[in-house]
Scaffold this active site. Structure first.
Site, PDB file in Angstrom:
ATOM      1  CD  GLU A 140      -2.445   3.114  -3.103  1.00 57.60           C
ATOM      2  OE1 GLU A 140      -3.442   3.821  -3.324  1.00 57.60           O
ATOM      3  OE2 GLU A 140      -2.146   2.666  -1.986  1.00 57.60           O
ATOM      4  CG  ASP A 159      -1.761   1.215   1.361  1.00 60.99           C
ATOM      5  OD1 ASP A 159      -2.682   1.378   0.543  1.00 60.99           O
ATOM      6  OD2 ASP A 159      -1.501   2.026   2.273  1.00 60.99           O
TER       7      ASP A 159
END
Length: 594
Positions: A292, A259
């Site tokens: 990400e 993330d």
């Protein structure tokens, strides 16, 4: 006494034998540390070099324990492998080898075969309930499930991005053995399992590291979640890398999605993590690392990571489908057709161009394969970060969405679906937490302030209608009905479309993906783009998509095999008018010359 494998990592409690455990805690700010068992027994820990405290003692699996810092503060093990009673309960000694794997020879699948289905374990009812969905997903054509973060957080409900104990699967989802059974079941059905991990911050409750290991953080570097993490310090970097290896080796996950790595101010750490994963996983296993990354750092995708979530792709498609131009969608409002063409031919849209705030963003990406980009129309962020959690089928014309879905599922990029998307689930997916007191108030108020930049929402919806993340009803409303009723024609038609497109992907696209590369893309008219890719067998894949409400000029390639058309009448339009109908898509495979 059975001998167990002694782990190389320091952090946490590890069985040395069936009745004997080594406890290790990095606590450089502490003067004294003890292990306190649930029985009341207290085991002093010996200080070692560089801030470590270690204790080896009789403690079989199932032992409940905490650490006591300086004789006054009881804390959970930051590397706890399981919790009894949540964040405020006791950490649990587990045996990582006590699950009898039914598919021990599973090696994973090649990345180009990935069709990813992102889901939240909590809203689906826990590991056992997720497992019940797997046969349906495999039959649909899904080849990988991606689990939103599993780490133990405060309370019973959370998106998962507020994890405090990163090694412990959240206790309300099921036991560590239940998670392994879910992964084992997935492998038996040919499904990969990717786990979403958060290495850029800890949640606001349950993280006690600042009280005894302040060097874990860099106070002078600020992030949206507080002080930055010092990933360059060996003890800190190893904490996260060992966590990654736990999911891949002990739980046999097939990959990780990291993330928001743009919030990790240490590229060396990311490269070291990728290198260590390669070193510790068998060479015949398919293990995939995705990220990400708002910074669009294409260099990370050259050798270290396999793919990135392509937010640019989502944002341009969302802007074209809905007409939304506010907040970050403002970056995609102008020259949108040209930007979609750049996305399809080069991957990233922002490759060094300046955004709406005047900041240069991104690196050139045209040399990367299409499989380096995970494309999606919806995901947890893009739905849940809307004030009312609307899904895309509630925001745009159905024919336009169907055309975009054809692009998603038949392009060479790796497609990702969000749970319920395949059947147009009517339920929203809202942002939810389970905080109390001042933190609950702060989260609720902060959530409402987030939407100040969305003036359309603010003018049409008073702030008080924004769902309170901490109410149980917000969580309950986010539980999707995945299977349409037998008389719900619209949802059944959507499901049939996804099934058909995924059948086409498996039959025509996936076998030709390895080594495929872009031949460019062109704008047909406003909202309409055509793109081409050279496939592995030298055939050329053509996709033309018109997301506007006006016809677009287009001539289908000669000597091509039609794979998909949005409507039966579309071929008539092409043959007679050389036009692509509004809200339509045409996909064909040009025969190899000769």
């Amino acid at each position: 006494m059975t001998s167990l494998t002694v782990p190389t990592q320091h952090h946490g409690a590890h069985l040395l034998a069936t009745e004997h455990t080594r406890f290790s805690l990095w606590a450089p700010d502490a003067k004294r540390v003890s292990v306190v068992l649930k029985t009341g027994q207290r085991l002093p820990m010996c200080p070692e070099a560089n801030g470590w405290f270690v204790c080896e003692a009789p403690a079989p699996k199932g032992t409940r324990y905490r650490y006591r810092i300086n004789d006054e503060l009881d804390v959970p093990d930051p590397a706890s492998r399981a919790q009894d009673g949540g964040i405020d309960g006791f950490s649990v000694v587990i045996d990582p080898n006590d699950y009898p794997w039914q598919h021990p020879h599973w090696k994973g699948r090649p990345w180009h075969e990935a069709v990813i289905y992102e889901l939240h374990v909590g809203v689906l009812g826990g590991y056992a309930q997720v497992a019940k969905q797997l046969p349906r997903l495999a039959e649909l054509g899904i080849t990988a499930i991606e689990l939103m973060p599993l780490a133990q957080y405060s309370g019973e409900r959370n998106w998962g991005y507020d994890g405090a104990l990163l090694y412990a699967p959240h206790d309300t989802y099921g036991s560590p053995q239940a998670l392994k059974q879910l992964i084992d079941t997935a492998h038996g059905l040919g499904l990969m399992v990717i786990i979403d991990v958060v290495y850029n911050h800890f949640g606001p409750q349950g993280n006690f590291l600042p009280s005894y290991a302040s060097a874990f953080f860099e106070e002078e570097r600020h992030t949206p979640w507080g002080a930055g993490i010092d990933h360059g310090r060996p003890e800190v970097g190893d904490f996260f890398i060992d966590n990654a290896l736990m999911w891949l080796l002990e739980y046999r996950a097939d990959g990780l999605r990291l993330d928001a790595v743009h919030a990790i101010d240490n590229r060396g750490f990311l490269q070291t993590l990728a290198t260590r994963v390669k070193q510790h996983t068998a060479p015949d296993r398919h293990v995939w690392l995705t990220v990400e990354n708002e910074f669009n750092q294409a260099q990370l995708l050259t050798n270290d990571f396999d793919a990135q979530w392509n937010d640019d792709g989502h944002n341009i498609l969302h802007a074209l489908l809905t007409g939304e131009k506010e907040a970050y969608y403002a970056d995609f409002a102008e020259n949108s057709s040209e930007k979609l063409a750049r996305c399809l031919s080069q991957g990233f849209i922002f490759q060094g161009q300046t955004d709406r705030r005047g900041n240069a963003r991104g690196e050139p990406s045209d040399y990367l394969p299409a499989s380096a980009f995970v494309l999606f129309l919806q995901n947890h962020d893009q739905i849940g970060n809307r004030a009312l959690g609307e899904r895309l089928h509630q925001l745009c014309p159905a024919p336009a969405l169907h055309a975009a879905t054809a692009l998603l599922l038949l392009s060479p990029m790796i497609p990702l679906l969000f749970m319920g998307e395949e059947s147009a689930a009517p339920e929203p997916f809202l942002y939810f937490t389970d905080y109390t007191g001042e933190l609950a108030t702060a989260v609720c108020e902060g959530r409402r302030k987030e939407f100040a930049e969305f003036t359309t929402f603010a003018s049409n919806h008073p702030a008080e209608v924004t769902p309170d993340p901490n109410r149980r009803s917000t969580f309950d409303r986010s539980r999707p009905s995945l299977t349409p009723a037998h008389d719900d024609a619209a949802r059944l038609n959507t499901l049939a479309l996804y099934q058909h497109l995924l059948d086409l992907r498996h039959q025509w696209i996936i076998p030709r993906l390895q080594g495929a590369y872009s031949l460019g893309a062109q704008v047909l008219s406003a909202g309409a783009v055509a793109a081409r890719w050279q496939m592995a067998d030298e055939r050329v894949l053509h996709i033309a998509v018109n997301l506007s409400d006006r016809p677009a000029p287009y001539t289908a390639p000669a000597h091509s095999e039609l794979l998909f058309q949005s409507e039966p009448q579309l071929a008539f339009y092409l043959q007679n008018n050389h036009e692509l109908k509004p809200y339509s898509a045409l996909v064909s495979l040009e025969r190899a010359h000769g």
